[in-house]
Design a protein around this motif. Structure first.
Motif, PDB file in Angstrom:
ATOM      1  N   TYR A  23       0.808  -1.209   0.000  1.00  0.00           N
ATOM      2  CA  TYR A  23       0.000   0.000   0.000  1.00  0.00           C
ATOM      3  C   TYR A  23       0.846   1.265   0.000  1.00  0.00           C
ATOM      4  O   TYR A  23       0.372   2.315  -0.433  1.00  0.00           O
ATOM      5  CB  TYR A  23      -0.999  -0.024   1.156  1.00  0.00           C
ATOM      6  CG  TYR A  23      -2.086  -1.049   0.922  1.00  0.00           C
ATOM      7  CD1 TYR A  23      -3.021  -0.852  -0.087  1.00  0.00           C
ATOM      8  CD2 TYR A  23      -2.150  -2.207   1.673  1.00  0.00           C
ATOM      9  CE1 TYR A  23      -4.003  -1.793  -0.338  1.00  0.00           C
ATOM     10  CE2 TYR A  23      -3.143  -3.155   1.430  1.00  0.00           C
ATOM     11  CZ  TYR A  23      -4.053  -2.938   0.425  1.00  0.00           C
ATOM     12  OH  TYR A  23      -5.020  -3.866   0.164  1.00  0.00           O
ATOM     13  N   ASP A  24       2.099   1.203   0.447  1.00  0.00           N
ATOM     14  CA  ASP A  24       2.981   2.360   0.309  1.00  0.00           C
ATOM     15  C   ASP A  24       3.221   2.660  -1.168  1.00  0.00           C
ATOM     16  O   ASP A  24       3.203   3.818  -1.597  1.00  0.00           O
ATOM     17  CB  ASP A  24       4.329   2.099   1.009  1.00  0.00           C
ATOM     18  CG  ASP A  24       4.210   2.152   2.520  1.00  0.00           C
ATOM     19  OD1 ASP A  24       3.436   2.998   3.014  1.00  0.00           O
ATOM     20  OD2 ASP A  24       4.872   1.351   3.198  1.00  0.00           O
ATOM     21  N   VAL A  27       0.107   4.175  -2.616  1.00  0.00           N
ATOM     22  CA  VAL A  27      -0.004   5.591  -2.291  1.00  0.00           C
ATOM     23  C   VAL A  27       0.843   6.410  -3.264  1.00  0.00           C
ATOM     24  O   VAL A  27       0.397   7.434  -3.790  1.00  0.00           O
ATOM     25  CB  VAL A  27       0.419   5.862  -0.828  1.00  0.00           C
ATOM     26  CG1 VAL A  27       0.588   7.349  -0.572  1.00  0.00           C
ATOM     27  CG2 VAL A  27      -0.593   5.277   0.136  1.00  0.00           C
ATOM     28  N   ARG A  28       2.085   5.963  -3.523  1.00  0.00           N
ATOM     29  CA  ARG A  28       2.951   6.685  -4.461  1.00  0.00           C
ATOM     30  C   ARG A  28       2.335   6.738  -5.857  1.00  0.00           C
ATOM     31  O   ARG A  28       2.349   7.773  -6.521  1.00  0.00           O
ATOM     32  CB  ARG A  28       4.336   6.033  -4.511  1.00  0.00           C
ATOM     33  CG  ARG A  28       5.212   6.377  -3.312  1.00  0.00           C
ATOM     34  CD  ARG A  28       6.650   5.949  -3.528  1.00  0.00           C
ATOM     35  NE  ARG A  28       6.814   4.502  -3.600  1.00  0.00           N
ATOM     36  CZ  ARG A  28       6.922   3.692  -2.554  1.00  0.00           C
ATOM     37  NH1 ARG A  28       6.898   4.203  -1.333  1.00  0.00           N
ATOM     38  NH2 ARG A  28       7.080   2.396  -2.707  1.00  0.00           N
ATOM     39  N   LEU A  50      -6.583   8.269  -2.057  1.00  0.00           N
ATOM     40  CA  LEU A  50      -5.386   8.530  -1.249  1.00  0.00           C
ATOM     41  C   LEU A  50      -5.575   8.373   0.264  1.00  0.00           C
ATOM     42  O   LEU A  50      -4.763   7.701   0.906  1.00  0.00           O
ATOM     43  CB  LEU A  50      -4.828   9.917  -1.570  1.00  0.00           C
ATOM     44  CG  LEU A  50      -3.918   9.965  -2.783  1.00  0.00           C
ATOM     45  CD1 LEU A  50      -3.606  11.394  -3.174  1.00  0.00           C
ATOM     46  CD2 LEU A  50      -2.640   9.197  -2.508  1.00  0.00           C
ATOM     47  N   ARG A  54      -3.509   5.544   2.353  1.00  0.00           N
ATOM     48  CA  ARG A  54      -2.556   5.941   3.407  1.00  0.00           C
ATOM     49  C   ARG A  54      -2.855   5.213   4.716  1.00  0.00           C
ATOM     50  O   ARG A  54      -1.938   4.765   5.408  1.00  0.00           O
ATOM     51  CB  ARG A  54      -2.602   7.447   3.614  1.00  0.00           C
ATOM     52  CG  ARG A  54      -1.908   8.210   2.521  1.00  0.00           C
ATOM     53  CD  ARG A  54      -1.889   9.698   2.813  1.00  0.00           C
ATOM     54  NE  ARG A  54      -1.197  10.413   1.759  1.00  0.00           N
ATOM     55  CZ  ARG A  54      -1.686  11.475   1.132  1.00  0.00           C
ATOM     56  NH1 ARG A  54      -2.871  11.961   1.459  1.00  0.00           N
ATOM     57  NH2 ARG A  54      -0.989  12.063   0.191  1.00  0.00           N
ATOM     58  N   ARG A  55      -4.137   5.099   5.065  1.00  0.00           N
ATOM     59  CA  ARG A  55      -4.494   4.389   6.298  1.00  0.00           C
ATOM     60  C   ARG A  55      -4.168   2.907   6.197  1.00  0.00           C
ATOM     61  O   ARG A  55      -3.757   2.284   7.159  1.00  0.00           O
ATOM     62  CB  ARG A  55      -5.976   4.579   6.610  1.00  0.00           C
ATOM     63  CG  ARG A  55      -6.243   5.917   7.247  1.00  0.00           C
ATOM     64  CD  ARG A  55      -7.663   6.021   7.743  1.00  0.00           C
ATOM     65  NE  ARG A  55      -8.261   7.165   7.047  1.00  0.00           N
ATOM     66  CZ  ARG A  55      -9.481   7.203   6.579  1.00  0.00           C
ATOM     67  NH1 ARG A  55     -10.276   6.184   6.720  1.00  0.00           N
ATOM     68  NH2 ARG A  55      -9.919   8.273   5.972  1.00  0.00           N
ATOM     69  N   ALA A  57      -1.734   1.681   4.543  1.00  0.00           N
ATOM     70  CA  ALA A  57      -0.275   1.518   4.546  1.00  0.00           C
ATOM     71  C   ALA A  57       0.287   1.441   5.957  1.00  0.00           C
ATOM     72  O   ALA A  57       1.399   0.945   6.153  1.00  0.00           O
ATOM     73  CB  ALA A  57       0.382   2.666   3.783  1.00  0.00           C
ATOM     74  N   HIS A  58      -0.451   1.909   6.957  1.00  0.00           N
ATOM     75  CA  HIS A  58       0.025   1.818   8.352  1.00  0.00           C
ATOM     76  C   HIS A  58       0.047   0.371   8.808  1.00  0.00           C
ATOM     77  O   HIS A  58      -0.761  -0.455   8.369  1.00  0.00           O
ATOM     78  CB  HIS A  58      -0.879   2.638   9.290  1.00  0.00           C
ATOM     79  CG  HIS A  58      -0.740   4.107   9.118  1.00  0.00           C
ATOM     80  ND1 HIS A  58       0.431   4.781   9.372  1.00  0.00           N
ATOM     81  CD2 HIS A  58      -1.625   5.047   8.701  1.00  0.00           C
ATOM     82  CE1 HIS A  58       0.258   6.061   9.120  1.00  0.00           C
ATOM     83  NE2 HIS A  58      -0.992   6.256   8.707  1.00  0.00           N
TER      84      HIS A  58
END
Length: 164
Positions: A23-24, A27-28, A50, A54-55, A57-58
């Motif tokens: 997921y990082d 996001v990119r 987005l 982002r959530r 990716a945590h």
């Protein structure tokens, strides 16, 4: 730009097909699409995705968040697919505007491509007028439109052809 869309589609398909998407990286990719796409719909889909990406990716993101992020990736993927799929036929051709006579014919349910007799016009009018008349439970406005269309088509038939 077609090359750019194809590249984004390839990256997104790679992310989509992974068992556990990064997921990082998603996001990119969404940031890249939202910042540089010329297509408004694609920019909108990427920017809407987005926050959820982002959530997701945590490290503490739960299963429901990953599902939501995957659905958002699916939306971006669908928009990209629609933009990159070749279009055949006359889908983007402008619609033909109807003449007033053609609109009257369409309203009465008559064919547009041939000359009509007065009897054909009158029969079509009577059939619709029975249903649309306010005394029969119809709409007064619809009845008036049908009557006006009938009058226009009948007046045209009354003018001798040598004067047209």
């Amino acid at each position: 730009m077609d090359r750019q869309l194809a590249e984004w589609k390839l990256e997104l398909d790679r992310l989509w097909s992974a068992h556990a998407p990064d997921y990082d990286e998603a996001v990119r990719l969404a940031l890249w699409i939202a910042g540089s796409s010329e297509e408004e719909m694609l920019r909108h889909a990427a920017s809407q995705a987005l926050p959820i990406l982002r959530r997701a990716a945590h490290e503490d993101a739960d299963h429901a968040m990953h599902d939501a992020a995957r659905r958002r990736l699916g939306v971006i993927r669908e928009v990209l697919s629609a933009l990159t799929t070749p279009q055949f036929g006359r889908r983007n051709a402008p619609l033909k505007t109807l003449t007033p006579e053609e609109r009257c014919r369409e309203l009465l349910g008559l064919p547009l491509d041939r000359r009509l007799s007065q009897n054909e016009i009158h029969c079509a009018y009577k059939l619709l007028a029975k249903r649309a008349h306010p005394d029969a439970g119809g709409n007064a406005e619809a009845f008036l439109r049908i009557s006006a269309a009938h009058d226009v088509l009948m007046k045209e038939r009354r003018i001798p052809s040598r004067y047209r």
